[in-house]
Design a protein around this motif. Structure first.
Motif, PDB file in Angstrom:
ATOM      1  N   THR A 153       0.816  -1.212   0.000  1.00 46.43           N
ATOM      2  CA  THR A 153       0.000   0.000   0.000  1.00 46.43           C
ATOM      3  C   THR A 153       0.850   1.263   0.000  1.00 46.43           C
ATOM      4  O   THR A 153       0.430   2.290  -0.520  1.00 46.43           O
ATOM      5  CB  THR A 153      -0.954   0.014   1.209  1.00 46.43           C
ATOM      6  N   ASP A 154       2.049   1.187   0.561  1.00 40.55           N
ATOM      7  CA  ASP A 154       2.933   2.356   0.603  1.00 40.55           C
ATOM      8  C   ASP A 154       3.593   2.640  -0.744  1.00 40.55           C
ATOM      9  O   ASP A 154       4.247   3.668  -0.906  1.00 40.55           O
ATOM     10  CB  ASP A 154       4.006   2.172   1.682  1.00 40.55           C
ATOM     11  N   LYS A 155       3.393   1.769  -1.723  1.00 37.24           N
ATOM     12  CA  LYS A 155       4.030   1.940  -3.031  1.00 37.24           C
ATOM     13  C   LYS A 155       3.038   2.317  -4.132  1.00 37.24           C
ATOM     14  O   LYS A 155       3.396   2.390  -5.300  1.00 37.24           O
ATOM     15  CB  LYS A 155       4.769   0.659  -3.438  1.00 37.24           C
ATOM     16  N   LEU A 156       1.777   2.560  -3.771  1.00 36.41           N
ATOM     17  CA  LEU A 156       0.774   2.930  -4.768  1.00 36.41           C
ATOM     18  C   LEU A 156       1.172   4.193  -5.532  1.00 36.41           C
ATOM     19  O   LEU A 156       1.031   4.262  -6.759  1.00 36.41           O
ATOM     20  CB  LEU A 156      -0.597   3.117  -4.123  1.00 36.41           C
ATOM     21  N   ALA A 157       1.698   5.189  -4.842  1.00 36.24           N
ATOM     22  CA  ALA A 157       2.096   6.439  -5.483  1.00 36.24           C
ATOM     23  C   ALA A 157       3.240   6.222  -6.480  1.00 36.24           C
ATOM     24  O   ALA A 157       3.401   6.989  -7.423  1.00 36.24           O
ATOM     25  CB  ALA A 157       2.507   7.473  -4.436  1.00 36.24           C
ATOM     26  N   ASP A 158       4.009   5.143  -6.268  1.00 32.79           N
ATOM     27  CA  ASP A 158       5.117   4.819  -7.172  1.00 32.79           C
ATOM     28  C   ASP A 158       4.659   3.952  -8.343  1.00 32.79           C
ATOM     29  O   ASP A 158       5.471   3.563  -9.174  1.00 32.79           O
ATOM     30  CB  ASP A 158       6.230   4.097  -6.412  1.00 32.79           C
ATOM     31  N   GLY A 159       3.362   3.602  -8.362  1.00 29.54           N
ATOM     32  CA  GLY A 159       2.823   2.824  -9.467  1.00 29.54           C
ATOM     33  C   GLY A 159       2.767   1.325  -9.246  1.00 29.54           C
ATOM     34  O   GLY A 159       2.467   0.584 -10.177  1.00 29.54           O
ATOM     35  N   ALA A 160       3.060   0.860  -8.031  1.00 32.34           N
ATOM     36  CA  ALA A 160       2.999  -0.571  -7.747  1.00 32.34           C
ATOM     37  C   ALA A 160       1.548  -0.948  -7.454  1.00 32.34           C
ATOM     38  O   ALA A 160       1.099  -0.924  -6.319  1.00 32.34           O
ATOM     39  CB  ALA A 160       3.893  -0.921  -6.562  1.00 32.34           C
ATOM     40  N   MET A 161       0.808  -1.252  -8.528  1.00 30.46           N
ATOM     41  CA  MET A 161      -0.608  -1.556  -8.364  1.00 30.46           C
ATOM     42  C   MET A 161      -1.056  -2.567  -9.406  1.00 30.46           C
ATOM     43  O   MET A 161      -0.394  -2.769 -10.422  1.00 30.46           O
ATOM     44  CB  MET A 161      -1.450  -0.299  -8.466  1.00 30.46           C
ATOM     45  N   CYS A 162      -2.179  -3.170  -9.117  1.00 28.71           N
ATOM     46  CA  CYS A 162      -2.805  -4.101 -10.044  1.00 28.71           C
ATOM     47  C   CYS A 162      -3.584  -3.321 -11.100  1.00 28.71           C
ATOM     48  O   CYS A 162      -3.717  -2.098 -11.018  1.00 28.71           O
ATOM     49  CB  CYS A 162      -3.752  -5.027  -9.283  1.00 28.71           C
ATOM     50  N   LEU A 163      -4.122  -4.020 -12.082  1.00 29.98           N
ATOM     51  CA  LEU A 163      -4.855  -3.380 -13.176  1.00 29.98           C
ATOM     52  C   LEU A 163      -6.027  -2.540 -12.697  1.00 29.98           C
ATOM     53  O   LEU A 163      -6.370  -1.530 -13.313  1.00 29.98           O
ATOM     54  CB  LEU A 163      -5.363  -4.438 -14.156  1.00 29.98           C
ATOM     55  N   ASP A 164      -6.669  -2.944 -11.605  1.00 27.87           N
ATOM     56  CA  ASP A 164      -7.831  -2.206 -11.102  1.00 27.87           C
ATOM     57  C   ASP A 164      -7.461  -1.110 -10.109  1.00 27.87           C
ATOM     58  O   ASP A 164      -8.319  -0.466  -9.533  1.00 27.87           O
ATOM     59  CB  ASP A 164      -8.839  -3.166 -10.461  1.00 27.87           C
ATOM     60  N   GLY A 165      -6.161  -0.890  -9.882  1.00 28.84           N
ATOM     61  CA  GLY A 165      -5.719   0.137  -8.950  1.00 28.84           C
ATOM     62  C   GLY A 165      -5.520  -0.357  -7.530  1.00 28.84           C
ATOM     63  O   GLY A 165      -5.051   0.392  -6.675  1.00 28.84           O
ATOM     64  N   SER A 166      -5.865  -1.611  -7.243  1.00 24.95           N
ATOM     65  CA  SER A 166      -5.622  -2.161  -5.901  1.00 24.95           C
ATOM     66  C   SER A 166      -4.117  -2.391  -5.732  1.00 24.95           C
ATOM     67  O   SER A 166      -3.379  -2.508  -6.714  1.00 24.95           O
ATOM     68  CB  SER A 166      -6.418  -3.450  -5.691  1.00 24.95           C
ATOM     69  N   PRO A 167      -3.628  -2.441  -4.476  1.00 24.79           N
ATOM     70  CA  PRO A 167      -2.188  -2.551  -4.248  1.00 24.79           C
ATOM     71  C   PRO A 167      -1.606  -3.860  -4.789  1.00 24.79           C
ATOM     72  O   PRO A 167      -2.244  -4.913  -4.698  1.00 24.79           O
ATOM     73  CB  PRO A 167      -2.046  -2.516  -2.726  1.00 24.79           C
ATOM     74  N   ALA A 168      -0.400  -3.768  -5.323  1.00 24.49           N
ATOM     75  CA  ALA A 168       0.347  -4.978  -5.674  1.00 24.49           C
ATOM     76  C   ALA A 168       0.716  -5.683  -4.376  1.00 24.49           C
ATOM     77  O   ALA A 168       0.696  -5.079  -3.300  1.00 24.49           O
ATOM     78  CB  ALA A 168       1.598  -4.596  -6.462  1.00 24.49           C
ATOM     79  N   GLY A 169       1.047  -6.950  -4.462  1.00 27.55           N
ATOM     80  CA  GLY A 169       1.401  -7.666  -3.250  1.00 27.55           C
ATOM     81  C   GLY A 169       2.100  -8.975  -3.526  1.00 27.55           C
ATOM     82  O   GLY A 169       2.314  -9.360  -4.674  1.00 27.55           O
TER      83      GLY A 169
END
Length: 126
Positions: free
Chosen positions: A37-53
């Motif tokens: 969740t702390d990397k969303l601003a850096d673009g680490a996200m899934c196709l729907d905008g949910s956090p990568a993990g």
């Protein structure tokens, strides 16, 4: 100590199967979900905008704290805008919203040295 766990596999709609529910009694160890969740601003996200993990389990043996097994799940590439959009609509490949809190490693991700003799004591990432 190894625990007897029951696994339930749910197959997503994108796999053209509404739900496959299989119960297995197997010896597994749990890997914990870590959402970035702390990397969303850096673009680490899934196709729907949910956090990568990823799922993580610490080394089971102190001799292997610097040894890592990293397994990258395949099938995430989409070949068209429409395909990417479809995956963003609830597929496990396009969203982390419905990921389980734990993953029970088996096969190459098992911590059972009879099943995975080379990496059973390593830090594991899936």
């Amino acid at each position: 100590d190894l625990k007897l766990q029951f696994l339930y596999f749910i197959v997503s709609k994108s796999d053209e199967i509404n739900m496959l529910l299989t119960t297995l009694a197997l010896i597994f160890s749990s890997m914990s979900l870590h959402l970035m969740t702390d990397k969303l601003a850096d673009g680490a996200m899934c196709l729907d905008g949910s956090p990568a993990g990823f799922y993580y389990s610490a080394a089971a043996n102190s001799l292997h704290t610097h040894d890592w097994q990293i397994f990258i799940f395949g099938g995430g590439w989409c070949f068209s805008d429409m395909g990417c959009w479809g995956r963003s609509q609830g597929s496990r490949l396009g969203s982390s919203k419905h990921w389980d809190h734990s993953y029970y490693g088996h096969g190459v991700l098992s911590d059972d040295c009879n099943v995975n003799p080379d990496c059973c004591h390593f830090n594991r990432v899936f």
